[in-house]
Scaffold this motif. Structure first.
Motif, PDB file in Angstrom:
ATOM      1  N   VAL A   1      11.335  14.134   6.041  1.00  0.00           N
ATOM      2  CA  VAL A   1      10.859  15.641   5.870  1.00  0.00           C
ATOM      3  C   VAL A   1      12.206  16.641   5.901  1.00  0.00           C
ATOM      4  O   VAL A   1      11.926  17.487   5.155  1.00  0.00           O
ATOM      5  CB  VAL A   1       9.957  15.994   7.143  1.00  0.00           C
ATOM      6  CG1 VAL A   1       9.340  17.464   6.819  1.00  0.00           C
ATOM      7  CG2 VAL A   1       8.662  14.938   7.032  1.00  0.00           C
ATOM      8  N   GLY A   2      13.015  16.435   6.808  1.00  0.00           N
ATOM      9  CA  GLY A   2      14.146  17.373   6.767  1.00  0.00           C
ATOM     10  C   GLY A   2      14.973  17.285   5.528  1.00  0.00           C
ATOM     11  O   GLY A   2      15.369  18.310   5.110  1.00  0.00           O
ATOM     12  N   ALA A   3      15.135  16.193   5.037  1.00  0.00           N
ATOM     13  CA  ALA A   3      15.794  15.928   3.567  1.00  0.00           C
ATOM     14  C   ALA A   3      15.013  16.538   2.663  1.00  0.00           C
ATOM     15  O   ALA A   3      15.528  17.271   1.716  1.00  0.00           O
ATOM     16  CB  ALA A   3      15.825  14.243   3.451  1.00  0.00           C
ATOM     17  N   ALA A   4      13.742  16.544   2.661  1.00  0.00           N
ATOM     18  CA  ALA A   4      12.867  17.028   1.368  1.00  0.00           C
ATOM     19  C   ALA A   4      12.967  18.625   1.720  1.00  0.00           C
ATOM     20  O   ALA A   4      13.139  19.356   0.636  1.00  0.00           O
ATOM     21  CB  ALA A   4      11.423  16.649   1.698  1.00  0.00           C
TER      22      ALA A   4
ATOM     23  N   VAL B   1       5.210  12.333  -1.222  1.00  0.00           N
ATOM     24  CA  VAL B   1       6.236  13.036  -1.625  1.00  0.00           C
ATOM     25  C   VAL B   1       7.092  12.345  -2.695  1.00  0.00           C
ATOM     26  O   VAL B   1       7.825  11.189  -2.198  1.00  0.00           O
ATOM     27  CB  VAL B   1       7.151  13.713  -0.456  1.00  0.00           C
ATOM     28  CG1 VAL B   1       8.170  14.503  -0.823  1.00  0.00           C
ATOM     29  CG2 VAL B   1       6.234  14.225   0.575  1.00  0.00           C
ATOM     30  N   GLU B   2       7.308  12.814  -3.780  1.00  0.00           N
ATOM     31  CA  GLU B   2       7.963  12.228  -4.872  1.00  0.00           C
ATOM     32  C   GLU B   2       8.801  13.393  -5.236  1.00  0.00           C
ATOM     33  O   GLU B   2       8.784  14.450  -5.481  1.00  0.00           O
ATOM     34  CB  GLU B   2       6.813  12.014  -6.152  1.00  0.00           C
ATOM     35  CG  GLU B   2       5.888  10.846  -5.871  1.00  0.00           C
ATOM     36  CD  GLU B   2       5.124  10.535  -7.231  1.00  0.00           C
ATOM     37  OE1 GLU B   2       5.422  11.145  -8.054  1.00  0.00           O
ATOM     38  OE2 GLU B   2       4.385   9.836  -6.909  1.00  0.00           O
ATOM     39  N   VAL B   3      10.269  12.639  -5.591  1.00  0.00           N
ATOM     40  CA  VAL B   3      11.207  13.484  -5.837  1.00  0.00           C
ATOM     41  C   VAL B   3      12.104  13.068  -6.969  1.00  0.00           C
ATOM     42  O   VAL B   3      12.328  11.545  -7.021  1.00  0.00           O
ATOM     43  CB  VAL B   3      12.461  13.873  -4.551  1.00  0.00           C
ATOM     44  CG1 VAL B   3      13.445  14.765  -5.028  1.00  0.00           C
ATOM     45  CG2 VAL B   3      11.680  14.257  -3.381  1.00  0.00           C
TER      46      VAL B   3
ATOM     47  N   VAL C   1      21.171  10.859  -3.127  1.00  0.00           N
ATOM     48  CA  VAL C   1      20.980   9.930  -1.983  1.00  0.00           C
ATOM     49  C   VAL C   1      20.073  10.666  -0.979  1.00  0.00           C
ATOM     50  O   VAL C   1      18.925   9.909  -0.617  1.00  0.00           O
ATOM     51  CB  VAL C   1      22.358   9.759  -1.381  1.00  0.00           C
ATOM     52  CG1 VAL C   1      21.974   9.209   0.369  1.00  0.00           C
ATOM     53  CG2 VAL C   1      23.515   8.996  -1.985  1.00  0.00           C
ATOM     54  N   THR C   2      20.021  11.873  -0.831  1.00  0.00           N
ATOM     55  CA  THR C   2      19.075  12.655  -0.007  1.00  0.00           C
ATOM     56  C   THR C   2      17.485  12.525  -0.567  1.00  0.00           C
ATOM     57  O   THR C   2      16.648  12.076  -0.217  1.00  0.00           O
ATOM     58  CB  THR C   2      19.542  13.960  -0.157  1.00  0.00           C
ATOM     59  OG1 THR C   2      20.642  14.234   0.445  1.00  0.00           O
ATOM     60  CG2 THR C   2      18.286  14.732   0.789  1.00  0.00           C
ATOM     61  N   ALA C   3      17.573  12.439  -2.149  1.00  0.00           N
ATOM     62  CA  ALA C   3      16.159  12.508  -2.820  1.00  0.00           C
ATOM     63  C   ALA C   3      15.784  10.972  -2.542  1.00  0.00           C
ATOM     64  O   ALA C   3      14.496  10.840  -2.437  1.00  0.00           O
ATOM     65  CB  ALA C   3      16.427  12.579  -4.405  1.00  0.00           C
ATOM     66  N   ILE C   4      16.611  10.067  -2.553  1.00  0.00           N
ATOM     67  CA  ILE C   4      16.144   8.745  -2.072  1.00  0.00           C
ATOM     68  C   ILE C   4      15.632   8.645  -0.984  1.00  0.00           C
ATOM     69  O   ILE C   4      14.662   7.937  -0.630  1.00  0.00           O
ATOM     70  CB  ILE C   4      17.159   7.504  -2.395  1.00  0.00           C
ATOM     71  CG1 ILE C   4      17.787   7.519  -3.861  1.00  0.00           C
ATOM     72  CG2 ILE C   4      16.767   6.089  -2.042  1.00  0.00           C
ATOM     73  CD1 ILE C   4      18.918   6.725  -4.070  1.00  0.00           C
ATOM     74  N   ILE C   5      16.125   9.231   0.086  1.00  0.00           N
ATOM     75  CA  ILE C   5      15.704   9.124   1.265  1.00  0.00           C
ATOM     76  C   ILE C   5      14.453   9.899   1.638  1.00  0.00           C
ATOM     77  O   ILE C   5      13.538   9.468   2.335  1.00  0.00           O
ATOM     78  CB  ILE C   5      16.648   9.818   2.374  1.00  0.00           C
ATOM     79  CG1 ILE C   5      18.030   8.830   2.403  1.00  0.00           C
ATOM     80  CG2 ILE C   5      16.248   9.925   3.793  1.00  0.00           C
ATOM     81  CD1 ILE C   5      19.080   9.545   2.942  1.00  0.00           C
ATOM     82  N   ALA C   6      14.291  11.226   0.789  1.00  0.00           N
ATOM     83  CA  ALA C   6      13.084  11.902   1.131  1.00  0.00           C
ATOM     84  C   ALA C   6      11.769  11.482   0.379  1.00  0.00           C
ATOM     85  O   ALA C   6      10.636  11.796   0.733  1.00  0.00           O
ATOM     86  CB  ALA C   6      13.487  13.444   0.640  1.00  0.00           C
ATOM     87  N   GLY C   7      12.039  10.501  -0.741  1.00  0.00           N
ATOM     88  CA  GLY C   7      10.921  10.084  -1.451  1.00  0.00           C
ATOM     89  C   GLY C   7      10.132   9.099  -0.668  1.00  0.00           C
ATOM     90  O   GLY C   7      10.864   7.974  -0.206  1.00  0.00           O
TER      91      GLY C   7
ATOM     92  N   GLY D   1       0.900  15.809  -2.379  1.00  0.00           N
ATOM     93  CA  GLY D   1      -0.449  15.715  -2.758  1.00  0.00           C
ATOM     94  C   GLY D   1      -1.153  16.803  -2.962  1.00  0.00           C
ATOM     95  O   GLY D   1      -2.244  16.786  -3.480  1.00  0.00           O
ATOM     96  N   ILE D   2      -0.414  18.056  -2.499  1.00  0.00           N
ATOM     97  CA  ILE D   2      -1.262  19.122  -2.744  1.00  0.00           C
ATOM     98  C   ILE D   2      -0.959  20.038  -3.915  1.00  0.00           C
ATOM     99  O   ILE D   2      -1.173  21.063  -3.881  1.00  0.00           O
ATOM    100  CB  ILE D   2      -1.048  20.163  -1.553  1.00  0.00           C
ATOM    101  CG1 ILE D   2       0.343  20.550  -1.163  1.00  0.00           C
ATOM    102  CG2 ILE D   2      -1.802  19.462   0.013  1.00  0.00           C
ATOM    103  CD1 ILE D   2       0.718  21.662  -0.064  1.00  0.00           C
TER     104      ILE D   2
END
Length: 433
Positions: free
Chosen positions: A88-91, A177-179, A167-173, A104-105
């Motif tokens: 969540v922090g990475a997102a 939550v899709e990035v 790399v952060t997008a890979i962690i946050a996904g 989802g929203i």
């Protein structure tokens, strides 16, 4: 025989000029036959310098984000595991760089500009330190200054920051939550290129050299337009803070409705602090005139207020419920007052440096300050716009085009009037004995 502190002679003082000088070992060394004073300075490898400074810039902004997310989990007392807090922090860190999140929203793309400003400042400092480490300011022996060392420093920072974004997008996904990994990488690379490249060129004196080659009218117009834009944003921040303070009871009730402890309340307050520059920009657009929207149902301007469903956010407690009436319309004169102050400062500074400066260059700089201020306020309005999910909240933020156009007109009129009045007043003061 000269005396020394070790061998005093009837209290006579030591004469340093008579003492033997000894060359230190570092003074005896030479580099490839060159005199010691002309040894080239040691430079750090560009890739190493860019990697270290950029990683530190990322850590400085990512860690506070993780702390805020950890505090916010106290809202529902879920006791989330560390891995979920990291995701969540990475997102949230991605969102601060205008990387959209698909949840989802609905899509979420409204950046917390407070965190964005900190990230830009740290990447800017990374550019400064990288350029300093590789000696971008120095000019070759017998040659002219070249911008390529600073450009290479900015490019390396962009590459490293782009990799961090991917790399952060890979962690946050994760589920829910899709990035876009590629989109995050390119967005971070562009962010690093602009902020880091600016820092590198400032350290290399490239910006100063460029400003020195511009006509004085353009330099004065850029400075005055920037001052006017900052004053308008400052007025917006002051009005927004005053409105929230007046509605402090409602804001406090919103926080209490979350039924959280002290840690959760601190997290909510810090999160509101991250988004306070967005609200200040919305307030500035209200003062300029066109106003802003919060989704499809809520429109806020001085002439029209249409309220719809709003998210439960303490920052929104100070929104007006009716059009400006009574003493409120006086607040709409703040942008014009900001333009008058900027014009007064322009005339004072210009006439102090050059008392014989003519009307044409002075009024030309004042007139060009309006487009500069309009462009800057338009860019800030774009940065403070985005989406906060579905349900009619797909578009949140100021009316960008209208804000930029009206601000350009107001700043142009105000700066020209203030500049002309200041020049006349100073001339009368000089003539009057």
């Amino acid at each position: 025989m000269p005396t020394t502190p070790e061998e005093p002679d009837d209290g006579a003082q030591t004469r340093l000029a008579d003492r033997e000088t000894v060359r230190l070992p570092i003074q005896r060394r030479s580099t490839r036959g060159r005199p010691p004073g002309r040894r080239p300075a040691r430079r750090a490898p560009l890739v190493l310098a860019a990697t270290v400074t950029t990683l530190w810039a990322a850590v400085v902004t990512l860690v506070p984000t993780l702390v805020v997310v950890w505090l916010l989990h106290a809202v529902d007392s879920s006791g989330a595991p560390l891995w979920q807090v990291l995701r969540v922090g990475a997102a949230g860190w991605l969102l601060a760089h205008w990387v959209p999140l698909y949840t989802g929203i609905g899509p979420v793309s409204l950046a917390p500009l407070g965190l964005t400003a900190v990230a830009a400042w740290r990447v800017y400092r990374a550019g400064v330190h990288t350029a300093r480490a590789v000696g971008a300011r120095a000019r070759p022996t017998g040659g002219a200054w070249t911008p390529w060392p600073a450009a290479r420093a900015g490019a390396c920072i962009a590459v490293v920051y782009g990799v961090l974004g991917a790399v952060t997008a890979i962690i946050a996904g994760h589920k829910g939550v899709e990035v876009s990994v590629a989109g995050a990488g390119f967005t971070f690379a562009g962010f690093g290129l602009v902020a880091g490249g600016l820092g590198a060129f400032v350290e290399a004196r490239g910006i100063a050299r460029l400003a020195g080659r511009l006509p004085g009218v353009l330099r004065d117009a850029t400075r005055t337009g920037g001052v006017a834009a900052l004053l308008v944003l400052g007025a917006g921040a002051a009005v927004a803070g005053m409105a929230i303070a007046v509605s402090g009871g409602d804001a406090g009730q919103i926080i209490d409705d979350y039924h959280t402890g002290v840690a959760g309340q601190v997290g909510l307050v810090v999160l509101c602090g991250f988004y306070s520059p967005d609200v200040a920009t919305w307030s500035a657009s209200y003062l300029v005139g066109p106003g802003f929207t919060i989704g499809t149902e809520t429109t806020i301007s001085a002439a029209e207020v249409s309220m719809g469903r709003l998210p439960a956010v303490p920052l929104l407690a100070g929104l007006p419920s009716t059009p400006a009436t009574g003493w409120a319309p006086l607040l709409l004169g703040l942008p014009l007052a900001a333009a008058l102050i900027a014009g007064w400062l322009l005339a004072r500074r210009s006439l102090r440096n050059d008392p014989a400066r003519g009307w044409l260059p002075l009024l030309g700089a004042a007139a060009l300050a309006g487009p500069v201020a309009g462009l800057l306020l338009g860019l800030v309005s774009i940065a403070a716009s985005g989406s906060v999910g579905g349900g009619g909240l797909e578009q949140v933020g100021p009316h960008v085009g209208e804000v930029a156009f009206v601000a350009m007109l107001m700043v142009t009129i105000g700066t020209v009037l203030a500049t002309a009045a200041t020049k006349i007043a100073l001339r009368v003061r000089q003539v009057t004995p």
